[in-house]
Design an enzyme around this catalytic site. Structure first.
Site, PDB file in Angstrom:
ATOM      1  N   GLU A 216      -2.368 -16.507  55.298  1.00 22.26           N
ATOM      2  CA  GLU A 216      -2.584 -17.868  55.742  1.00 22.26           C
ATOM      3  C   GLU A 216      -3.721 -18.827  55.238  1.00 22.26           C
ATOM      4  O   GLU A 216      -3.749 -20.121  54.845  1.00 22.26           O
ATOM      5  CB  GLU A 216      -2.150 -18.056  57.148  1.00 22.26           C
TER       6      GLU A 216
ATOM      7  N   HIS B 234      -7.048  -1.954  42.572  1.00 19.24           N
ATOM      8  CA  HIS B 234      -5.904  -1.520  41.730  1.00 19.24           C
ATOM      9  C   HIS B 234      -5.612  -2.704  40.685  1.00 19.24           C
ATOM     10  O   HIS B 234      -4.572  -3.164  40.300  1.00 19.24           O
ATOM     11  CB  HIS B 234      -4.549  -1.253  42.320  1.00 19.24           C
TER      12      HIS B 234
ATOM     13  N   ARG C  90       6.365 -36.836  54.441  1.00 18.25           N
ATOM     14  CA  ARG C  90       7.899 -36.325  53.936  1.00 18.25           C
ATOM     15  C   ARG C  90       7.609 -36.475  52.562  1.00 18.25           C
ATOM     16  O   ARG C  90       8.443 -35.769  51.624  1.00 18.25           O
ATOM     17  CB  ARG C  90       9.018 -36.965  54.447  1.00 18.25           C
TER      18      ARG C  90
ATOM     19  N   GLU D  81      -3.623 -25.422  49.270  1.00 21.56           N
ATOM     20  CA  GLU D  81      -2.667 -26.587  49.373  1.00 21.56           C
ATOM     21  C   GLU D  81      -3.687 -27.810  49.517  1.00 21.56           C
ATOM     22  O   GLU D  81      -3.052 -28.848  48.960  1.00 21.56           O
ATOM     23  CB  GLU D  81      -1.637 -26.424  50.375  1.00 21.56           C
TER      24      GLU D  81
ATOM     25  N   LYS E 221       5.857 -32.535  53.493  1.00 18.87           N
ATOM     26  CA  LYS E 221       5.993 -31.877  54.949  1.00 18.87           C
ATOM     27  C   LYS E 221       7.151 -31.043  54.979  1.00 18.87           C
ATOM     28  O   LYS E 221       6.997 -30.075  55.558  1.00 18.87           O
ATOM     29  CB  LYS E 221       5.520 -32.806  55.997  1.00 18.87           C
TER      30      LYS E 221
ATOM     31  N   TRP F 197       9.829 -38.370  47.423  1.00 20.76           N
ATOM     32  CA  TRP F 197       9.239 -37.002  46.995  1.00 20.76           C
ATOM     33  C   TRP F 197      10.371 -36.723  45.733  1.00 20.76           C
ATOM     34  O   TRP F 197      11.296 -36.416  45.876  1.00 20.76           O
ATOM     35  CB  TRP F 197       9.292 -35.824  47.849  1.00 20.76           C
TER      36      TRP F 197
ATOM     37  N   CYS G  44      12.198 -36.658  51.242  1.00 20.52           N
ATOM     38  CA  CYS G  44      11.955 -38.018  51.285  1.00 20.52           C
ATOM     39  C   CYS G  44      12.015 -38.647  52.767  1.00 20.52           C
ATOM     40  O   CYS G  44      13.001 -38.089  53.499  1.00 20.52           O
ATOM     41  CB  CYS G  44      12.865 -38.730  50.589  1.00 20.52           C
TER      42      CYS G  44
ATOM     43  N   ASN H 252      18.210 -39.021  50.686  1.00 22.92           N
ATOM     44  CA  ASN H 252      17.328 -37.949  50.944  1.00 22.92           C
ATOM     45  C   ASN H 252      18.024 -36.700  50.475  1.00 22.92           C
ATOM     46  O   ASN H 252      19.163 -36.660  51.113  1.00 22.92           O
ATOM     47  CB  ASN H 252      16.570 -38.031  52.043  1.00 22.92           C
ATOM     48  N   GLY H 253      17.589 -36.005  49.517  1.00 26.80           N
ATOM     49  CA  GLY H 253      18.760 -34.893  49.217  1.00 26.80           C
ATOM     50  C   GLY H 253      18.760 -34.465  47.787  1.00 26.80           C
ATOM     51  O   GLY H 253      18.059 -35.404  46.889  1.00 26.80           O
TER      52      GLY H 253
ATOM     53  N   LYS I  70      -3.880 -22.004  53.069  1.00 27.89           N
ATOM     54  CA  LYS I  70      -4.482 -23.445  53.431  1.00 27.89           C
ATOM     55  C   LYS I  70      -5.492 -24.008  52.530  1.00 27.89           C
ATOM     56  O   LYS I  70      -5.318 -25.096  52.033  1.00 27.89           O
ATOM     57  CB  LYS I  70      -4.993 -23.010  54.702  1.00 27.89           C
TER      58      LYS I  70
HETATM   59  O1  M6R Z   1       8.867 -26.929  58.658  1.00 29.04           O
HETATM   60  P1  M6R Z   1       8.708 -25.558  58.263  1.00 29.04           P
HETATM   61  O2  M6R Z   1       7.941 -24.651  59.281  1.00 29.04           O
HETATM   62  O3  M6R Z   1       9.983 -24.748  57.836  1.00 29.04           O
HETATM   63  O4  M6R Z   1       7.925 -25.568  56.677  1.00 29.04           O
HETATM   64  C1  M6R Z   1       7.888 -24.188  56.078  1.00 29.04           C
HETATM   65  C2  M6R Z   1       6.793 -24.720  55.133  1.00 29.04           C
HETATM   66  O5  M6R Z   1       7.299 -25.683  54.044  1.00 29.04           O
HETATM   67  C3  M6R Z   1       5.340 -24.956  55.214  1.00 29.04           C
HETATM   68  O6  M6R Z   1       4.855 -24.146  56.371  1.00 29.04           O
HETATM   69  C4  M6R Z   1       4.394 -25.259  54.395  1.00 29.04           C
HETATM   70  O7  M6R Z   1       4.094 -23.982  53.719  1.00 29.04           O
HETATM   71  C5  M6R Z   1       3.074 -26.041  54.795  1.00 29.04           C
HETATM   72  N1  M6R Z   1       2.923 -27.110  54.159  1.00 29.04           N
HETATM   73  C6  M6R Z   1       1.951 -25.087  54.811  1.00 29.04           C
HETATM   74  O8  M6R Z   1       0.623 -25.717  55.213  1.00 29.04           O
END
Ligand code: M6R
Length: 605
Positions: free
Chosen positions: A478, A501, A27, A485, A600, A75, A2, A99-100, A482
């Protein structure tokens, strides 16, 4: 996860809080709320499900002034997405945002018989009710009692009914930064909310109680002693956290990659060779290890996968990559001869932080590749190599990935040099190869219409496959993340040779396969796999280097990246894969920057 913000000062608090929440919305964006003291020193709480814009509408008709308040964008963890579960939570004398995760909220509820009084399903309200029980007019003493009883991670900002103009903040694990500025006193879960007001800030020390008023910030350590904060400076500017004419942060951040790479690489070159003297990273760190263990989550972990494919053949020592959330509960085979590299854009990802702490208890030396200055991971690691991407706002990571790669390539180059795997000439040739990726990325950004046009075929699909071998496989991971998500299309990355396989059973007429084939020594092998999926009706989007000779019947769409040394093709390919995901999301009319269910910065387990 959050986003939280608190403000006390001469300006209109609601405006500052709402603007701050808009900056922090990445966040979490399930609901948003603020609480503020009005001109008669009464606290008002306004909270709503949905985005900050929703909340902002509520205030268009309120004219009464306010100079102190707290705000939250959520969140959801405990309790569904509803107005009542949104923050702030009000309990008797206390209004609080959190937050937490309070892990023992259930046992606290029972012990203090809170069931009947709770109106929400959140762990945060339990903390608010408990604090109200402890509060007898002495904020610090009540907060101390609360901190002694709660287990888990938290960053709290608190107001008490009888303390107008005052905000109290305390944290454990979850991040909080604060600053006294010309606009007044501010505290927030991250820097983006502070940079419109100041470049100078401090990280709230864990378990210290911070008090903000309109004219100062004071900090008490756990023994009640007043302490001075360790001030830090950030070189981000306000523009960096704005869209600047781009329709989305993601597109802006894709465009910023060449610049971010320059900022990360160039200040660290001495005579064309990586030099980490200013980062205070000694060569001895690279000499004294017999294995490397890379630990991270999500995109950062994928950067680690690329690093593994690059570093192992380069250095001829074992390089292992671990998912941080797994590693932290394992019994890892690492020791003082292991160099542990943790990678994190935010520097706050809780699993990566826990993994870092575990690695340190095993005696390993730790190097953090981090984007956010002063973040927890940066502070707790033995050494830190900052990437200079500036603030990354879109939830889908783009520029952070490229600069993480650049930093890891530089580490690899320096290690190869000091370990005698590279001569000086080879090191500078490698670095020159790294610098060549900058114009190559610019080229691919300028040709973004290619991806814009090709996604028409993806829009109606449920599944997509990414295939490649070696480094190309590492990039594919990656690309698939992308796409998943931000477009919500199921995407999987496969080592091309592994398809047979089992997975090839899923290849039917029209199923998109994005094949990456940029590695000369395995090019023909990957092309055989492309032939196999084509024979089963796949819609093939093939990505190769310019010089590659390809049977035109094999690819429905062929994207060519500029010719580079094979080790560096990931950089322009990252642009291609990011743009494919971006335009697919746009084509499906989705929220590119804030995709559903994500946040994020993942600061809870
Ligand atoms: O802040 P961080 O790099 O530790 O975050 C890691 C992942 O949460 C972050 O890379 C996440 O996978 C992204 N949303 C991907 O686009």
């Amino acid at each position: 996860m959050c986003g939280i913000i608190g403000y006390s000062g001469p300006l209109e608090a609601r405006t500052i809080l709402l603007d701050g929440l808009s900056q922090l919305e990445y966040r979490g964006y399930d609901s948003a709320g603020i609480a503020y003291f009005d001109s008669r020193s009464q606290i008002h709480v306004v909270k709503k499900t949905g985005k900050v814009a929703n909340l902002r509408e509520t205030f268009s008709s309120i004219s009464d002034s306010s100079h102190c308040g707290i705000g939250h964008t959520r969140w959801a963890t405990h309790g569904g997405v509803s107005d009542v579960n949104a923050h702030p939570h009000h309990a008797g004398q206390v209004t609080l945002i959190h937050n937490g995760i309070i892990e023992n909220y259930h046992s606290l509820t029972q012990e203090f018989q809170l069931e009947a009084s709770l109106v929400s399903q959140t762990d945060s309200e339990v903390a608010a009710r408990l604090l109200d029980i402890f509060y007898e007019g002495q904020p610090e003493s009540a907060i101390k009692q609360l901190v002694n009883r709660v287990e888990g991670s938290y960053a709290f900002c608190i107001m008490f009914n009888d303390r107008p103009g005052e905000i109290y903040a305390v944290r454990s694990v979850s991040p909080l930064v604060a600053a006294y500025t010309r606009a007044g006193a501010l505290v927030a879960s991250d820097l983006t909310a502070l940079i419109p007001y100041t470049r100078n800030y401090f990280v709230v020390p864990e378990h210290h109680i911070v008090k903000l008023t309109g004219y100062k910030i004071s900090i008490c350590d756990p023994d009640g002693k007043q302490v001075s904060p360790e001030m830090m400076k950030v070189n981000w500017n306000t523009d960096a956290a704005m869209k600047n004419g781009f329709p989305h942060f993601m597109l802006k951040e894709i465009h910023e990659q060449p610049e971010a790479l320059k900022n990360t690489i160039l200040p660290r070159l001495t005579k064309g060779i990586p030099d980490f003297t200013d980062d205070q990273i000694p060569d001895e760190l690279f000499l004294g290890c017999d294995q490397i263990h890379v630990i991270a989550c999500g995109t950062a972990m994928h950067a680690g996968m690329v690093a593994r494919s690059l570093l192992e053949p380069l250095l001829r020592i074992p390089v292992t990559v671990s998912i941080a959330s797994e590693f932290r509960y394992e019994e890892p085979l690492i020791d003082e001869k292991t160099l542990v590299i943790v990678i994190s854009q935010s520097g706050e990802t809780i699993d990566t932080l826990a993994a870092l702490r575990l690695a340190r208890t095993c005696g390993s030396r730790t190097l953090a590749v981090v984007n956010v200055k002063g973040s927890t991971i940066a502070r707790e690691s033995d050494y830190v190599l900052y990437t200079h991407a500036g603030p990354e706002i879109a939830v889908a990571s783009t520029k952070a990935y490229s600069v993480q790669l650049a930093a890891l390539y530089m580490v690899g180059c320096r290690m190869a040099l000091v370990r005698g795997r590279f001569t000086g000439e080879q090191a500078s040739a490698f670095l020159a190869g790294l610098l060549d990726v900058i114009p190559a990325m610019e080229t691919m950004i300028s040709r973004k219409d290619e991806e814009k046009n090709l996604v028409t075929h993806l829009l109606s699909q449920h599944d997509t496959f990414f295939i490649g071998r070696g480094l190309d496989y590492a990039f594919s991971l990656e690309g698939a993340l992308k796409l998943k998500e931000i477009s919500y299309i199921h995407a999987e990355a496969y080592a091309a040779g592994e398809l047979k396989h089992g997975t090839i059973a899923l290849i039917a007429s029209g199923v998109p396969v994005i094949a990456i084939a940029t590695q000369e020594h395995i090019f023909s092998k990957t092309m055989s796999n492309v032939r196999e999926v084509k024979a089963r009706g796949a819609f093939v989007i093939l990505v190769t280097q310019e010089h590659a000779s390809v049977d035109p019947d094999l690819a429905d769409i062929h994207i060519k990246i500029p010719d580079l040394d094979d080790r560096f093709t990931v950089f322009p390919i990252a642009v291609v894969l990011q743009l494919i995901a971006y335009y697919t999301s746009i084509g499906k009319n989705l929220d590119v920057d804030q995709p559903r269910n994500l946040a994020k910065s993942v600061t809870v387990e």
